[in-house]
Design a protein around this motif. Structure first.
Motif, PDB file in Angstrom:
ATOM      1  N   THR A  39       0.896  -1.227  -0.134  1.00 59.21           N
ATOM      2  CA  THR A  39       0.013  -0.027  -0.087  1.00 59.21           C
ATOM      3  C   THR A  39       0.927   1.413   0.003  1.00 59.21           C
ATOM      4  O   THR A  39       0.540   2.175  -0.767  1.00 59.21           O
ATOM      5  CB  THR A  39      -0.878   0.162   1.238  1.00 59.21           C
ATOM      6  N   ALA A  40       1.741   1.289   0.903  1.00 57.75           N
ATOM      7  CA  ALA A  40       2.674   2.493   0.955  1.00 57.75           C
ATOM      8  C   ALA A  40       3.613   2.578  -0.376  1.00 57.75           C
ATOM      9  O   ALA A  40       4.041   3.721  -0.322  1.00 57.75           O
ATOM     10  CB  ALA A  40       3.604   2.446   2.084  1.00 57.75           C
ATOM     11  N   SER A  41       3.805   1.429  -1.087  1.00 55.17           N
ATOM     12  CA  SER A  41       4.481   1.620  -2.324  1.00 55.17           C
ATOM     13  C   SER A  41       3.804   1.963  -3.577  1.00 55.17           C
ATOM     14  O   SER A  41       4.534   2.091  -4.640  1.00 55.17           O
ATOM     15  CB  SER A  41       5.200   0.327  -2.621  1.00 55.17           C
ATOM     16  N   VAL A  46      -1.612   5.366  -1.980  1.00 54.52           N
ATOM     17  CA  VAL A  46      -1.242   6.428  -0.900  1.00 54.52           C
ATOM     18  C   VAL A  46      -2.267   7.471  -0.913  1.00 54.52           C
ATOM     19  O   VAL A  46      -2.841   8.007   0.149  1.00 54.52           O
ATOM     20  CB  VAL A  46       0.091   6.659  -1.051  1.00 54.52           C
ATOM     21  N   LYS A  47      -2.639   7.990  -2.043  1.00 55.63           N
ATOM     22  CA  LYS A  47      -3.408   9.184  -2.459  1.00 55.63           C
ATOM     23  C   LYS A  47      -5.033   8.768  -2.020  1.00 55.63           C
ATOM     24  O   LYS A  47      -5.637   9.551  -1.337  1.00 55.63           O
ATOM     25  CB  LYS A  47      -3.316   9.557  -3.736  1.00 55.63           C
ATOM     26  N   THR A  50      -4.361   5.410   1.904  1.00 58.16           N
ATOM     27  CA  THR A  50      -3.592   5.901   3.177  1.00 58.16           C
ATOM     28  C   THR A  50      -4.084   7.330   3.468  1.00 58.16           C
ATOM     29  O   THR A  50      -4.274   7.530   4.764  1.00 58.16           O
ATOM     30  CB  THR A  50      -2.294   5.630   2.906  1.00 58.16           C
ATOM     31  N   LEU A  51      -4.200   8.369   2.517  1.00 61.56           N
ATOM     32  CA  LEU A  51      -4.314   9.661   2.942  1.00 61.56           C
ATOM     33  C   LEU A  51      -5.738  10.120   2.982  1.00 61.56           C
ATOM     34  O   LEU A  51      -6.209  11.313   3.099  1.00 61.56           O
ATOM     35  CB  LEU A  51      -3.478  10.328   2.037  1.00 61.56           C
ATOM     36  N   SER A  98       0.043   1.183   6.611  1.00 62.02           N
ATOM     37  CA  SER A  98       0.874   1.804   5.744  1.00 62.02           C
ATOM     38  C   SER A  98       1.183   3.339   5.906  1.00 62.02           C
ATOM     39  O   SER A  98       2.364   3.851   5.569  1.00 62.02           O
ATOM     40  CB  SER A  98       0.110   1.702   4.297  1.00 62.02           C
ATOM     41  N   SER A  99       0.287   4.056   6.794  1.00 64.27           N
ATOM     42  CA  SER A  99       0.821   5.473   7.145  1.00 64.27           C
ATOM     43  C   SER A  99       2.103   5.428   7.906  1.00 64.27           C
ATOM     44  O   SER A  99       2.644   6.373   8.004  1.00 64.27           O
ATOM     45  CB  SER A  99      -0.538   5.967   7.858  1.00 64.27           C
ATOM     46  N   LEU A 102       4.856   5.295   5.943  1.00 61.83           N
ATOM     47  CA  LEU A 102       5.171   6.600   5.175  1.00 61.83           C
ATOM     48  C   LEU A 102       5.630   7.602   6.161  1.00 61.83           C
ATOM     49  O   LEU A 102       6.673   8.550   6.005  1.00 61.83           O
ATOM     50  CB  LEU A 102       3.844   7.163   4.636  1.00 61.83           C
TER      51      LEU A 102
END
Length: 236
Positions: A39-41, A46-47, A50-51, A98-99, A102
């Protein structure tokens, strides 16, 4: 152990049962780590995941629902369904984690927290499994301590005290270490309470339940250590 065989030796069954519990727990953590990394990759995830606070809230709700289903309806589930729900929970937890990757990318805090959590968890689990002393009586006190920890954590959300945050993090590590020892001894009680007869299906389901308990213990120890080390670094 042959499929659908019945283990009648409680002590022999205990060894098989504990191996299953720790195997499923380890696999659950591996799924969580993989889901968090993937997920972080991904810039897209991420957009949009995660965010995205709405997705984060949904993931948290899904985690709670899955835990309640596994804990409250394990007897009505097939072993295959129990496995599926456990790994689904592990994967969703990885997405929410995943956050963390990051936030602490480029530092050694995650590795330090994981290694320390493994040592703390292993020591507590070993004590709970090996001690001849009954620690069943810890349950009520641990629940009170956990509720107190949650209340103080909520209060500090408004106070924003760095010192209190350090104390909360340290207390969290201690409390979940004790819960780990308590859960580890509970595993042996779960095995004995099943009596002299247990089918492979029954063993598979209670091993998933035991793995979930220990998984949650490990994750909480890791998270509190992460907060502890992060706060210590920020205060230096």
């Amino acid at each position: 152990m042959k499929n659908e065989s019945i283990l009648t030796n409680v002590e022999e069954r205990q060894n098989v049962f504990l191996k299953k519990v720790y195997l499923w727990m380890a696999l659950g953590l591996a799924v969580t780590a993989l889901a968090a990394f993937l997920t972080a990759s991904s810039p897209f995830l991420v957009k949009y995941v995660t965010l995205n606070p709405i997705v984060t809230i949904i993931c948290c709700v899904v985690e709670i629902v899955l835990v309640f289903i596994l804990s409250g309806r394990i007897e009505k589930l097939s072993s295959g369904a129990a496995y599926g729900l456990f790994f689904a929970y592990s994967a969703v937890t990885g997405v929410t984690f995943s956050s963390i990757i990051l936030a602490y990318a480029g530092t050694n805090i995650i590795t330090l927290s994981f290694v320390t959590a493994a040592v703390v968890f292993g020591s507590a689990a070993l004590y709970g499994s090996m001690t001849k002393r009954s620690i069943k009586g810890w349950g009520g006190w641990l629940m009170m301590a956990l509720i107190s920890l949650i209340v103080v954590s909520v209060i500090n959300m408004f106070l924003g005290s760095g010192m209190l945050e350090m104390i909360i993090s340290g207390a969290g590590v201690v409390i979940f270490s004790l819960i780990t020892a308590w859960d580890s001894q509970k595993l042996m009680d779960m095995n004995r309470n099943c009596g002299p007869y247990m089918t492979k299906e029954e063993m598979d389901k209670i091993s998933i339940l035991g793995a979930l308990d220990l998984y949650l213990d490990f994750v909480n120890i890791f998270l509190y250590l992460l907060r502890l080390f992060a706060n210590a670094k920020n205060n230096n």
